[in-house]
Design a protein around this motif. Structure first.
Motif, short mmCIF file in Angstrom:
data_model
loop_
_atom_site.label_atom_id
_atom_site.label_comp_id
_atom_site.label_asym_id
_atom_site.label_seq_id
_atom_site.Cartn_x
_atom_site.Cartn_y
_atom_site.Cartn_z
N ILE A 158 64.13 -22.98 35.36
CA ILE A 158 63.60 -22.63 34.04
C ILE A 158 64.50 -21.55 33.45
N TYR A 159 65.05 -21.83 32.29
CA TYR A 159 65.96 -20.87 31.67
C TYR A 159 65.18 -19.72 31.05
N GLY A 160 65.63 -18.50 31.36
CA GLY A 160 65.05 -17.34 30.73
C GLY A 160 63.78 -16.85 31.40
N ALA A 161 63.29 -15.70 30.90
CA ALA A 161 62.05 -15.13 31.42
C ALA A 161 60.85 -15.83 30.77
N TYR A 162 59.77 -15.90 31.50
CA TYR A 162 58.61 -16.62 30.99
C TYR A 162 57.33 -15.99 31.54
N SER A 163 56.31 -16.02 30.74
CA SER A 163 55.01 -15.62 31.23
C SER A 163 54.36 -16.82 31.92
N MET A 164 53.35 -16.54 32.72
CA MET A 164 52.61 -17.60 33.39
C MET A 164 51.13 -17.39 33.17
N ALA A 165 50.41 -18.47 33.14
CA ALA A 165 49.01 -18.38 32.79
C ALA A 165 48.17 -19.34 33.63
N TRP A 166 46.89 -19.00 33.69
CA TRP A 166 45.88 -19.87 34.28
C TRP A 166 44.94 -20.32 33.18
N PHE A 167 44.64 -21.60 33.20
CA PHE A 167 43.66 -22.20 32.30
C PHE A 167 42.60 -22.87 33.16
N ARG A 168 41.49 -23.20 32.56
CA ARG A 168 40.47 -23.97 33.28
C ARG A 168 39.77 -24.91 32.31
N GLN A 169 39.27 -25.98 32.87
CA GLN A 169 38.51 -26.93 32.08
C GLN A 169 37.20 -27.23 32.78
N PRO A 170 36.11 -26.61 32.31
CA PRO A 170 34.79 -26.89 32.89
C PRO A 170 34.37 -28.33 32.60
N PRO A 171 33.46 -28.87 33.38
CA PRO A 171 33.01 -30.25 33.16
C PRO A 171 32.47 -30.44 31.75
N GLY A 172 32.99 -31.43 31.05
CA GLY A 172 32.50 -31.76 29.72
C GLY A 172 32.93 -30.81 28.62
N LYS A 173 33.84 -29.89 28.94
CA LYS A 173 34.27 -28.91 27.94
C LYS A 173 35.78 -28.94 27.78
N GLU A 174 36.26 -28.23 26.77
CA GLU A 174 37.69 -28.17 26.51
C GLU A 174 38.36 -27.16 27.45
N ARG A 175 39.65 -27.34 27.60
CA ARG A 175 40.43 -26.40 28.41
C ARG A 175 40.46 -25.05 27.72
N GLU A 176 40.37 -23.99 28.51
CA GLU A 176 40.36 -22.63 27.97
C GLU A 176 41.28 -21.74 28.77
N GLY A 177 41.85 -20.76 28.08
CA GLY A 177 42.72 -19.81 28.76
C GLY A 177 41.91 -18.82 29.58
N VAL A 178 42.35 -18.55 30.77
CA VAL A 178 41.66 -17.63 31.67
C VAL A 178 42.43 -16.31 31.81
N SER A 179 43.71 -16.41 32.08
CA SER A 179 44.49 -15.20 32.31
C SER A 179 45.96 -15.50 32.11
N CYS A 180 46.72 -14.46 31.83
CA CYS A 180 48.16 -14.59 31.61
C CYS A 180 48.84 -13.35 32.13
N ILE A 181 50.05 -13.52 32.65
CA ILE A 181 50.85 -12.38 33.10
C ILE A 181 52.28 -12.57 32.61
N SER A 182 52.83 -11.51 32.06
CA SER A 182 54.18 -11.59 31.53
C SER A 182 55.20 -11.61 32.66
N TRP A 183 56.44 -11.84 32.30
CA TRP A 183 57.51 -11.87 33.28
C TRP A 183 57.58 -10.54 34.05
#
Length: 127
Positions: free
Chosen positions: A28-53
């Motif tokens: 992967i070129y360059g610095a990047y943040s990384m994140a966790w998402f989750r999708q509960p049953p019957g619901k849309e995906r949502e952001g949970v947490s993120c951490i920068s490079w």
């Protein structure tokens, strides 16, 4: 080809803990943040947490603040999500993602732009 592989999901009772890991392979070129998402049953995906490079810029959704901790090891290309005091409403498929941005926040707002996704790991919390 970039691949993200999550692990650490499972079934626990309310109040229990799990630690998710996400290992990134491929270039992967360059610095990047990384994140966790989750999708509960019957619901849309949502952001949970993120951490920068650098690890200094971190986001948590309100419902997990004080219970979840995100961290990363750039030498291992791995991001972690420590989840404590789990609740039934945390039940979901959890996905990690590589973001296009180096930091989690832009202009004070968390606005993720994921570019690579893992396949997900299931977390089930029973009451």
């Amino acid at each position: 080809q970039v691949q993200l592989v999550e692990s650490g999901g499972g079934s626990v009772q309310a109040g229990g803990s799990l630690r998710l890991s996400c290992a990134v392979s491929g270039y992967i070129y360059g610095a990047y943040s990384m994140a966790w998402f989750r999708q509960p049953p019957g619901k849309e995906r949502e952001g949970v947490s993120c951490i920068s490079w650098s690890g200094r810029d971190i986001y948590y959704r309100d419902s997990v603040k004080g219970r979840f901790t995100i961290s990363r090891d750039n030498a291992k290309s791995t991001v972690y999500l420590e989840m404590n005091n789990l609740k039934p409403e945390d039940t979901a498929m959890y996905y990690c993602a590589v973001d296009r941005q180096q930091n989690c926040y832009a202009g004070g707002v968390y606005n993720p732009i994921p570019r690579h996704w893992g396949q997900g790991t299931q977390v089930t919390v029973s009451s």
